[in-house]
Structures are given as structure tokens and as C-alpha cells.
Design an enzyme around this catalytic site. Structure first.
Site, mmCIF file in Angstrom:
data_model
loop_
_atom_site.group_PDB
_atom_site.id
_atom_site.type_symbol
_atom_site.label_atom_id
_atom_site.label_comp_id
_atom_site.label_asym_id
_atom_site.label_seq_id
_atom_site.Cartn_x
_atom_site.Cartn_y
_atom_site.Cartn_z
ATOM 1 N N ASN A 38 0.880 -1.245 0.108
ATOM 2 C CA ASN A 38 -0.151 0.001 0.204
ATOM 3 C C ASN A 38 1.064 1.188 -0.019
ATOM 4 O OD1 ASN A 38 -2.515 1.312 0.360
ATOM 5 N ND2 ASN A 38 -1.968 2.048 2.405
ATOM 6 N N GLU A 39 0.707 1.914 -1.064
ATOM 7 C CA GLU A 39 1.512 3.325 -1.242
ATOM 8 C C GLU A 39 2.924 3.224 -0.735
ATOM 9 O OE1 GLU A 39 -0.737 6.197 1.358
ATOM 10 O OE2 GLU A 39 -2.591 5.721 0.643
#
Ligand code: NAG
Ligand code: NAG
Ligand code: NAG
Ligand code: NAG
Ligand code: NAG
Ligand code: NAG
Length: 374
Positions: free
Chosen positions: A118-119
């Protein structure tokens, strides 16, 4: 894929007798880091009652997946970084994908995307933890999905808007210099495998970061503020942010890549102008914008698929960035809706139904989540 989505809408249409738009979909994310959690079967009921056909989960837990068998609700599951960092060989990932995706696909769970981390390229706090292995794990995940004959389940990784440079107009959009090499590798990987670019965007932060008029973040044409970019005029922040990404992708050679807005929303506390009134106003404008299918100046008249952040507040989420992180929910963590929102995109003046069936969860049960949440 679009045919399948339409059939969900059609079955909802039959269920509710309402006039429901076919095409663009609005999904939502559901995190479970709260002392009171809605039980998964209640979540399924809630999604169906509200006409929501797509859900993003933060972890593929077995008992949650069980509730989604044969529901026709499209699911995104996330392979968390605390899981991935322990993966040393392909076989481990194969086993994981088998037991959580393959087996559950056969039980009728409709998986759309697997998020790998994630990110990872985000700049702020998590810079120190920058996840080096993203592309390798993305490759390995794709390999596992292919091994189990799941070509329609796409593997990708969501990014935050800070992967882009600051711009004064969308045509200047580009990826940050320090991550550009990695981003190009990433884009090659998702383009090759037909996966979309997923962006997390939060107009509430961007409007203040850029020092724009706050009304520019809503979709109500109240703002006098506009941004003129060549022949294009931007009257709201969403289209400005979206086209900045479109420009960055075009410069990288992927002008037509599919974009999904993986998280968007407005918190109700813990940040300047974060309150229920503004969250309602933001979501109302956003949902009408989706329903109008007007697209953006660079991609006019297109459906834009989005996932709202989020279904319920999470009173145990780590607040590294700020207290607002616990206040994204349309519902409070106990299942009471906070404001009016019409998920069927018909702009009715309705509050979602109260959710029943919360259970209290001991704090120690959350330790794993605390360690893993990024
Ligand atoms: C990232 O991984 C590569 C290859 O495994 C390694 O050479 C490099 O040192 C790593 N970088 C960081 C910052 O960990
Ligand atoms: C990912 O897979 C592609 C295609 O097989 C390969 O070119 C690339 O080097 C791989 N990248 C990593 C980091 O494993
Ligand atoms: C963009 O501007 C913000 C606020 O001034 C700053 O914190 C951020 O580092 C800038 N980003 C880039 C990529 O320069
Ligand atoms: C992206 O994928 C498409 C379809 O496979 C292909 O035609 C195109 O050349 C790819 N783009 C790049 C820049 O590799
Ligand atoms: C805002 O103004 C533009 C241009 O005048 C118009 O096309 C659009 O429909 C308006 N949107 C709303 C929500 O009133
Ligand atoms: C703006 O529109 C004019 C007239 O249609 C066209 O000639 C010109 O190339 C456009 N400019 C840009 C930057 O697209």
C-alpha cells in the site's frame, strides 16, 4: 468485467426497484480496527441494502471471506506489507494465494483486485519504511494468480497523490524525481498484466496544501476559483488532481492506462474543516459527479470508478498522520450512520440504515493489525 458489474446493478435494480445507473461503480473500503466491529454477514447485508457492489478489504481474513461467498459483491483484498516482508520464495506466496483467493473463488467470492502492499512510494512518514520489494512481490503475485488460472483477478499496488510533483496546472503533472525509475518499472509491470493504476486522493489535504479556496474541493460550483490550463478550465479539485495524474501517466508513455480512484472521502473530525456537514456535502457532490459521467477535461465522458473511504470509523487505527485517520467512516464504529448519503447515485435525501450486529473485540486481538497497518 463490465458485464459482470452491470449484472450486479441489474440484480440490485430488481431488488430495490429503483432507477440505478449502469456503468461507473462506487465501491467502499471497510477496515476493521475498531473495538466494536460489524460482523461480516452484517456488512454484506449493509452493502446490499445500500446498493454498494464493490468492497475493499485491508486483509483477506478467512472468516470475512466466508461471508462473501455467492454474494456478487466485488472484492479487493490487500497483501499487507507485514505479510509480504516475510515472503522469501514463490511457494509461500503460491500457498497464500491458493488458500485465500483460489479456494474462495471456487466458493463463489468475486475477487477483482489483489493489492500488493500500500502506497510504497509515499513521501511522508513512511519514507523510512519505503518498501523496496513492491515490484518483485507484484511479479510473484501475478505468477501465483496465473498458476491458479485466475486471469481476471488483477494485481496492482495503490499509490497516494504524493507520488506526483506539485503543479500549478494539470498539464505539468509528472512523477516525483526520486521515485521515477521505480515508478516506470511499476507501470511497465501493471501495463503488461492489464492491471489498473490505483490512486488514493484526498481533496481535503490537497486543498490546504495548495492553499486553494476550500470550496474548490466540493463539487457545487460555489468557488470562484478556477484553474485555466490551455484550453481546459478546472472548476473543482478532483478533476484537477485526476488530470494531473493523467498527464504524468501520458509522459511516462501510458496515456490510456485505466485509473481507479482507490480511496477518496472526507473525514468528520481531526482535521481543519473535517465535520459531518462537509463530509455529507463532499460525498453528495462526488456521487452526483460520478452519476453525470462527465469525466474530466483530459478524459471526457468517461466512467470513473471509485472507492469511498470508508464504511465505518476505526477507533483503533494508528494515528501517525493525524487524528482524522479514525474518522473516515460514513458509519460510526458502532454501526450508526453519521450523515446522509445515497449510494445508489440518485441523490435522494436519505440516511443509510442503522447497522445491527456489532461485536466488542478485545484490544489484544488487534496487536497483529497494529503491527501490520500501513
Ligand atoms: C533494494 O533491493 C535491492 C535489490 O534487492 C538492493 O540492492 C537495495 O540495496 C535495496 N535498497 C534498499 C533501500 O533497501
Ligand atoms: C518483474 O517481471 C518482469 C517480467 O518478467 C521482469 O522484467 C522484471 O525484472 C521483474 N522485476 C522484478 C523486480 O522482479
Ligand atoms: C508539495 O508541496 C508541499 C507543501 O508545500 C510539500 O510539503 C511537498 O513536499 C511538495 N511536494 C513535492 C514533490 O515537491
Ligand atoms: C501497454 O500495454 C499495451 C497493451 O498490451 C501495449 O499495446 C502498449 O504498448 C503498452 N505500453 C507500453 C508503454 O509499454
Ligand atoms: C458547474 O458549472 C459547469 C460550467 O458552468 C456546468 O457544466 C456544471 O454542470 C455545473 N455543475 C454543477 C454541479 O452545478
Ligand atoms: C486549443 O484550441 C484551439 C482551437 O480549437 C486549437 O487550435 C489549439 O491547438 C488548442 N490548444 C491546445 C493546447 O490544445
Amino acid at each position: 468485467m463490465y458485464r459482470k458489474i452491470s449484472s450486479v446493478w441489474i440484480s440490485l435494480l430488481i431488488l430495490f426497484g429503483g432507477e440505478i445507473h449502469v456503468g461507473a461503480y462506487l465501491g467502499i473500503s471497510w477496515g476493521r480496527m475498531a473495538t466494536q466491529k460489524l460482523v461480516p454477514s452484517m456488512i454484506v447485508d449493509l452493502l446490499l441494502q445500500n446498493g454498494i457492489s464493490e468492497l475493499r478489504l485491508f486483509q483477506p481474513s478467512f472468516h470475512v471471506l466466508d461471508a462473501f461467498a455467492d454474494t456478487n459483491i466485488g472484492l479487493i483484498v490487500t497483501l499487507q506489507e507485514n505479510y509480504l516482508k516475510n515472503v522469501v520464495e514463490q511457494k509461500q506466496l503460491d500457498d497464500y494465494i491458493h488458500e485465500r483467493i483460489k479456494v474462495y473463488s471456487e466458493k463463489g467470492v468475486k475477487f477483482r483486485y489483489v493489492y500488493v502492499g500500500n502506497e510504497p512510494f509515499t513521501k511522508s512518514l513512511y519514507m523510512k519504511k519505503q518498501f523496496n520489494g513492491t515490484i518483485r512481490y507484484l511479479n510473484m503475485t501475478r505468477e501465483a494468480l496465473d498458476k491458479f488460472n485466475l486471469p481476471d483477478v488483477k494485481a496492482t499496488t495503490p499509490h497516494f497523490t504524493d507520488v506526483l510533483t506539485n503543479v500549478s496546472k494539470p498539464s505539468e503533472g509528472d512523477f516525483r524525481e526520486d521515485i521515477k525509475g521505480k515508478m516506470l518499472e511499476f507501470l511497465d509491470c501493471i501495463n503488461r498484466t492489464g492491471a489498473p493504476f490505483v490512486i488514493h486522493m484526498f481533496p481535503i489535504f490537497t486543498v490546504y496544501t495548495y492553499g486553494f479556496d476550500v470550496d474548490f474541493a466540493f463539487f457545487n460550483n460555489k468557488s470562484k476559483f478556477k484553474i485555466v490550463d490551455g484550453n481546459n478550465t478546472y472548476t473543482n479539485l478532483f478533476t484537477f488532481m485526476y488530470d494531473t495524474l493523467v498527464s504524468a501517466l501520458a509522459k511516462a508513455g501510458y496515456g490510456d492506462m485505466e485509473i481507479i480512484v482507490g480511496q477518496i472521502g472526507w473525514p468528520t473530525d481531526g482535521y481543519v474543516s473535517a465535520n459531518e456537514k462537509n463530509a455529507e456535502k463532499f460525498n453528495r457532490g462526488l456521487l452526483q459527479y460520478i452519476a453525470r459521467k462527465e469525466g474530466t477535461p483530459l478524459r471526457p465522458n468517461r466512467d470513473i470508478n471509485m472507492y469511498l473511504l470508508s464504511l465505518t470509523d476505526e477507533n483503533l487505527v494508528v494515528t501517525d498522520y493525524g487524528p482524522y485517520q479514525r474518522h473516515w467512516g460514513v458509519y460510526k464504529h458502532d454501526g450508526v450512520p453519521k450523515y446522509k448519503i445515497d449510494f445508489t447515485l440518485q441523490n435522494r435525501d436519505v440516511k443509510p440504515s442503522v447497522a445491527k450486529g456489532t461485536t466488542y473485540v478485545e484490544l489484544r486481538d488487534h496487536l497483529d493489525n497494529f503491527l501490520g497497518f500501513i
